[in-house]
Motif scaffolding. Structure first.
Motif, PDB file in Angstrom:
ATOM      1  N   GLU A 132      70.718  38.342  75.911  1.00 52.01           N
ATOM      2  CA  GLU A 132      69.536  37.953  75.151  1.00 52.01           C
ATOM      3  C   GLU A 132      69.278  38.945  74.022  1.00 52.01           C
ATOM      4  N   ASP A 133      69.523  40.231  74.278  1.00 47.69           N
ATOM      5  CA  ASP A 133      69.340  41.252  73.241  1.00 47.69           C
ATOM      6  C   ASP A 133      70.295  41.025  72.063  1.00 47.69           C
ATOM      7  N   GLU A 134      71.538  40.646  72.366  1.00 47.37           N
ATOM      8  CA  GLU A 134      72.511  40.390  71.300  1.00 47.37           C
ATOM      9  C   GLU A 134      72.069  39.212  70.432  1.00 47.37           C
ATOM     10  N   VAL A 135      71.595  38.148  71.069  1.00 50.44           N
ATOM     11  CA  VAL A 135      71.122  36.974  70.334  1.00 50.44           C
ATOM     12  C   VAL A 135      69.904  37.342  69.500  1.00 50.44           C
ATOM     13  N   LYS A 136      68.972  38.040  70.112  1.00 56.51           N
ATOM     14  CA  LYS A 136      67.745  38.438  69.411  1.00 56.51           C
ATOM     15  C   LYS A 136      68.079  39.304  68.193  1.00 56.51           C
ATOM     16  N   LYS A 137      68.958  40.271  68.373  1.00 54.25           N
ATOM     17  CA  LYS A 137      69.343  41.165  67.273  1.00 54.25           C
ATOM     18  C   LYS A 137      69.984  40.376  66.130  1.00 54.25           C
ATOM     19  N   PHE A 138      70.861  39.434  66.463  1.00 56.33           N
ATOM     20  CA  PHE A 138      71.527  38.630  65.439  1.00 56.33           C
ATOM     21  C   PHE A 138      70.503  37.879  64.589  1.00 56.33           C
ATOM     22  N   PHE A 139      69.513  37.267  65.234  1.00 56.44           N
ATOM     23  CA  PHE A 139      68.520  36.493  64.494  1.00 56.44           C
ATOM     24  C   PHE A 139      67.538  37.392  63.757  1.00 56.44           C
ATOM     25  N   GLU A 140      67.190  38.504  64.334  1.00 56.58           N
ATOM     26  CA  GLU A 140      66.276  39.429  63.654  1.00 56.58           C
ATOM     27  C   GLU A 140      66.921  40.051  62.427  1.00 56.58           C
ATOM     28  N   ASN A 141      68.241  40.160  62.408  1.00 52.97           N
ATOM     29  CA  ASN A 141      68.954  40.733  61.270  1.00 52.97           C
ATOM     30  C   ASN A 141      69.286  39.695  60.210  1.00 52.97           C
ATOM     31  N   GLY A 142      68.715  38.510  60.305  1.00 53.39           N
ATOM     32  CA  GLY A 142      68.875  37.507  59.255  1.00 53.39           C
ATOM     33  C   GLY A 142      70.034  36.552  59.432  1.00 53.39           C
ATOM     34  N   MET A 143      70.619  36.511  60.612  1.00 51.35           N
ATOM     35  CA  MET A 143      71.706  35.566  60.899  1.00 51.35           C
ATOM     36  C   MET A 143      72.847  35.675  59.891  1.00 51.35           C
ATOM     37  N   LYS A 144      73.315  36.853  59.661  1.00 52.55           N
ATOM     38  CA  LYS A 144      74.430  37.046  58.727  1.00 52.55           C
ATOM     39  C   LYS A 144      75.727  36.621  59.400  1.00 52.55           C
ATOM     40  N   ALA A 145      76.414  35.661  58.804  1.00 49.64           N
ATOM     41  CA  ALA A 145      77.651  35.138  59.380  1.00 49.64           C
ATOM     42  C   ALA A 145      78.670  36.246  59.623  1.00 49.64           C
ATOM     43  N   SER A 146      78.698  37.218  58.736  1.00 52.40           N
ATOM     44  CA  SER A 146      79.669  38.314  58.876  1.00 52.40           C
ATOM     45  C   SER A 146      79.407  39.176  60.103  1.00 52.40           C
ATOM     46  N   GLU A 147      78.210  39.101  60.652  1.00 48.81           N
ATOM     47  CA  GLU A 147      77.857  39.897  61.831  1.00 48.81           C
ATOM     48  C   GLU A 147      77.933  39.092  63.129  1.00 48.81           C
ATOM     49  N   ALA A 148      78.335  37.847  63.050  1.00 51.59           N
ATOM     50  CA  ALA A 148      78.385  36.990  64.235  1.00 51.59           C
ATOM     51  C   ALA A 148      79.644  37.273  65.047  1.00 51.59           C
ATOM     52  N   THR A 149      79.440  37.635  66.291  1.00 49.78           N
ATOM     53  CA  THR A 149      80.568  37.817  67.201  1.00 49.78           C
ATOM     54  C   THR A 149      81.008  36.450  67.708  1.00 49.78           C
ATOM     55  N   ASN A 150      82.167  36.396  68.312  1.00 49.22           N
ATOM     56  CA  ASN A 150      82.614  35.136  68.902  1.00 49.22           C
ATOM     57  C   ASN A 150      81.633  34.679  69.983  1.00 49.22           C
ATOM     58  N   SER A 151      81.040  35.622  70.698  1.00 49.75           N
ATOM     59  CA  SER A 151      80.055  35.280  71.730  1.00 49.75           C
ATOM     60  C   SER A 151      78.846  34.587  71.118  1.00 49.75           C
ATOM     61  N   ILE A 152      78.379  35.081  69.986  1.00 49.37           N
ATOM     62  CA  ILE A 152      77.243  34.449  69.295  1.00 49.37           C
ATOM     63  C   ILE A 152      77.631  33.035  68.859  1.00 49.37           C
ATOM     64  N   LYS A 153      78.810  32.891  68.297  1.00 50.07           N
ATOM     65  CA  LYS A 153      79.268  31.576  67.850  1.00 50.07           C
ATOM     66  C   LYS A 153      79.350  30.600  69.026  1.00 50.07           C
ATOM     67  N   CYS A 154      79.853  31.087  70.159  1.00 49.15           N
ATOM     68  CA  CYS A 154      79.955  30.224  71.335  1.00 49.15           C
ATOM     69  C   CYS A 154      78.586  29.930  71.936  1.00 49.15           C
ATOM     70  N   HIS A 155      77.654  30.854  71.768  1.00 49.81           N
ATOM     71  CA  HIS A 155      76.282  30.618  72.218  1.00 49.81           C
ATOM     72  C   HIS A 155      75.661  29.471  71.406  1.00 49.81           C
ATOM     73  N   VAL A 156      75.864  29.479  70.113  1.00 49.58           N
ATOM     74  CA  VAL A 156      75.363  28.413  69.245  1.00 49.58           C
ATOM     75  C   VAL A 156      76.003  27.084  69.647  1.00 49.58           C
ATOM     76  N   LYS A 157      77.314  27.092  69.862  1.00 48.80           N
ATOM     77  CA  LYS A 157      78.014  25.867  70.271  1.00 48.80           C
ATOM     78  C   LYS A 157      77.445  25.336  71.580  1.00 48.80           C
ATOM     79  N   CYS A 158      77.210  26.207  72.517  1.00 44.30           N
ATOM     80  CA  CYS A 158      76.661  25.815  73.806  1.00 44.30           C
ATOM     81  C   CYS A 158      75.291  25.155  73.650  1.00 44.30           C
ATOM     82  N   LEU A 159      74.430  25.754  72.855  1.00 40.74           N
ATOM     83  CA  LEU A 159      73.102  25.162  72.635  1.00 40.74           C
ATOM     84  C   LEU A 159      73.213  23.773  72.010  1.00 40.74           C
TER      85      LEU A 159
END
Length: 138
Positions: free
Chosen positions: A44-71
């Motif tokens: 949850e911290d990783e997801v929160k940090k990604f969104f708080e930092n402005g959702m920069k595609a260059s900062e998206a890990t594969n885990s974040i990408k798979c989290h988005v796909k899952c949702l």
């Protein structure tokens, strides 16, 4: 935190979380988020940090990408690498801020629905980022 997931939905939105305002829907959103954290090996911290930092595609890990796909999968927007634009539009139009913007939502989704990535997670993420950029230009 719900606002962060609303942003996922808005960008694909992916997406991302069901935006029906009923109690049962809120409970379903909670379980979807929990399930997707587990399925994507994301915290949850990783997801929160990604969104708080402005959702920069260059900062998206594969885990974040798979989290988005899952949702998106949990919402019925993305299934077996197929993006369902009609379901995406329907979900996005449930967001109160999108009321009165159906034309723009349809234009964004239809402009981005054919984005392709290196894998299913990357494809879902690219669609979300495309819609996010499209929205920024409106």
């Amino acid at each position: 935190m719900k606002a962060l997931y609303a942003l996922i939905g808005l960008t694909a939105l992916v997406a991302s979380v069901t935006f029906v305002m009923s109690q049962s829907s809120d409970e379903m959103d909670k379980w979807n988020r929990i399930a997707c954290l587990s399925e994507s090996n994301t915290t949850e911290d990783e997801v929160k940090k990604f969104f708080e930092n402005g959702m920069k595609a260059s900062e998206a890990t594969n885990s974040i990408k798979c989290h988005v796909k899952c949702l998106l999968e949990k919402q019925g927007i993305f299934n077996k690498s197929v993006y369902n634009a009609d379901v995406a539009i329907k979900q996005l139009m449930k967001i109160p801020a999108m009321k009165g913007h159906e034309t723009e939502v349809k234009q964004a989704v239809n402009s981005c629905k054919n984005e392709k990535g290196a894998n299913y997670c990357d494809t879902a993420f690219k669609i979300c980022m495309c819609i996010k950029e499209f929205k920024a230009q409106m």
